[in-house]
Design a protein around this motif. Sequence first.
Motif, PDB file in Angstrom:
ATOM      1  N   PRO A  83      17.916 -51.939 -15.876  1.00 10.74           N
ATOM      2  CA  PRO A  83      16.982 -50.872 -16.250  1.00 10.74           C
ATOM      3  C   PRO A  83      15.993 -50.509 -15.144  1.00 10.74           C
ATOM      4  CG  PRO A  83      16.447 -52.933 -17.368  1.00 10.74           C
ATOM      5  CD  PRO A  83      17.774 -53.129 -16.731  1.00 10.74           C
ATOM      6  N   GLN A  84      15.824 -51.382 -14.146  1.00 17.06           N
ATOM      7  CA  GLN A  84      14.884 -51.090 -13.059  1.00 17.06           C
ATOM      8  C   GLN A  84      15.512 -50.216 -11.979  1.00 17.06           C
ATOM      9  OE1 GLN A  84      16.602 -53.798 -13.449  1.00 17.06           O
ATOM     10  NE2 GLN A  84      17.230 -54.632 -11.466  1.00 17.06           N
ATOM     11  N   VAL A  85      16.838 -50.015 -12.034  1.00 12.99           N
ATOM     12  CA  VAL A  85      17.557 -49.215 -11.041  1.00 12.99           C
ATOM     13  C   VAL A  85      17.731 -47.790 -11.567  1.00 12.99           C
ATOM     14  CG1 VAL A  85      19.692 -48.975  -9.709  1.00 12.99           C
ATOM     15  CG2 VAL A  85      18.767 -51.264 -10.199  1.00 12.99           C
ATOM     16  N   LYS A  86      17.549 -46.811 -10.680  1.00 12.51           N
ATOM     17  CA  LYS A  86      17.754 -45.415 -11.050  1.00 12.51           C
ATOM     18  C   LYS A  86      19.169 -44.986 -10.629  1.00 12.51           C
ATOM     19  CE  LYS A  86      13.420 -45.134 -12.305  1.00 12.51           C
ATOM     20  NZ  LYS A  86      13.064 -46.576 -12.208  1.00 12.51           N
ATOM     21  N   PHE A  87      19.873 -44.322 -11.542  1.00  8.56           N
ATOM     22  CA  PHE A  87      21.236 -43.859 -11.290  1.00  8.56           C
ATOM     23  C   PHE A  87      21.275 -42.334 -11.359  1.00  8.56           C
ATOM     24  CE2 PHE A  87      21.699 -48.195 -12.578  1.00  8.56           C
ATOM     25  CZ  PHE A  87      22.817 -48.678 -11.927  1.00  8.56           C
ATOM     26  N   GLU A  88      22.035 -41.740 -10.444  1.00 13.98           N
ATOM     27  CA  GLU A  88      22.270 -40.297 -10.438  1.00 13.98           C
ATOM     28  C   GLU A  88      23.775 -40.085 -10.457  1.00 13.98           C
ATOM     29  OE1 GLU A  88      20.287 -37.397  -9.965  1.00 13.98           O
ATOM     30  OE2 GLU A  88      18.363 -38.431 -10.216  1.00 13.98           O
ATOM     31  N   HIS A  89      24.257 -39.346 -11.467  1.00 14.25           N
ATOM     32  CA  HIS A  89      25.704 -39.145 -11.615  1.00 14.25           C
ATOM     33  C   HIS A  89      26.063 -37.680 -11.421  1.00 14.25           C
ATOM     34  CE1 HIS A  89      29.420 -38.257 -13.916  1.00 14.25           C
ATOM     35  NE2 HIS A  89      29.822 -39.329 -13.253  1.00 14.25           N
ATOM     36  N   ALA A  90      27.061 -37.429 -10.563  1.00 13.02           N
ATOM     37  CA  ALA A  90      27.479 -36.063 -10.253  1.00 13.02           C
ATOM     38  C   ALA A  90      28.436 -35.529 -11.315  1.00 13.02           C
ATOM     39  CB  ALA A  90      28.158 -36.023  -8.883  1.00 13.02           C
ATOM     40  N   GLY A  91      28.018 -34.471 -11.997  1.00  9.68           N
ATOM     41  CA  GLY A  91      28.898 -33.775 -12.920  1.00  9.68           C
ATOM     42  C   GLY A  91      28.914 -34.288 -14.332  1.00  9.68           C
ATOM     43  N   GLY A  92      28.057 -35.232 -14.661  1.00 13.90           N
ATOM     44  CA  GLY A  92      28.099 -35.850 -15.988  1.00 13.90           C
ATOM     45  C   GLY A  92      27.438 -35.029 -17.071  1.00 13.90           C
TER      46      GLY A  92
END
Length: 270
Positions: A83-92
Amino acid sequence: LKVGFVYVSPVGQAGWTYQHDQARQALERSLGAAVRTRYVEAVPEGADAERVMRDLAAEGHQLIFATSFGYLEPALRVAADFPQVKFEHAGGYKTAANLNTYNARFYEGRWLAGWLAGQASRTGVAGYVAGFALPEVVQGINAFTQGLRAANPKGVVRVVWLNTWFDPPKEREAALALIHGGADVLTNHSGSPAVPQTAEEKGVRVIGYQSDMVRFAPTMQLAAVTSDWSGYYTTVARAVQAGQWQPRPMWGGIKDGMVKLDALSPSVPV
């Protein structure tokens, strides 16, 4: 700030992954010593993607860009455990407290590309090599077709589905099948330069996708629909550094500089 990137195909010299890696390098230039990046290339969608993202998170990467559609579910699972990590997903199409989605309005460039194809085609048939029948891919085909028919109401777009994002021999085979079927302009939604290379070899006009493909089709490329993720990646990294990151889906287009109709051939009337 440690930033990880997961790529579905090799970086190579052009294409989808190449453009994302260009943006990664631009991020490093913009933030200098304040950022350190790492990328993992040629990661299949599914279990392998989850393992790679889990490893990146465990290694202390605070921001991870998952740059392929099929990475969404793996990214959601890893995000729940970190939960402390930020995720960015392309096209989701799903977000979480620490996972955002982003994409580009490629259809804007695709319409323009279709109009050019309609103007250039003598047979009235354009060929389209496509990876998977996902919404974004179908949207691009529809926009290209509308643009082509704005130039030639009787124009036809023929599609060959690959069921893969990156397979140069298969991409070449699809391009040849379309040429043999009467297409005299090609475009693609796939990961390698095989379609432009085939067009150049066979003397068929081509509109590049993601990258300027002129090095692969120096005499036959009409233009290229290109993407530029660099501004977005730098903005996201700065937001994470400042503690201001939030999961706000981004869908940028031509006006945002994320999509361009680029590398116009001198043969195209301006």
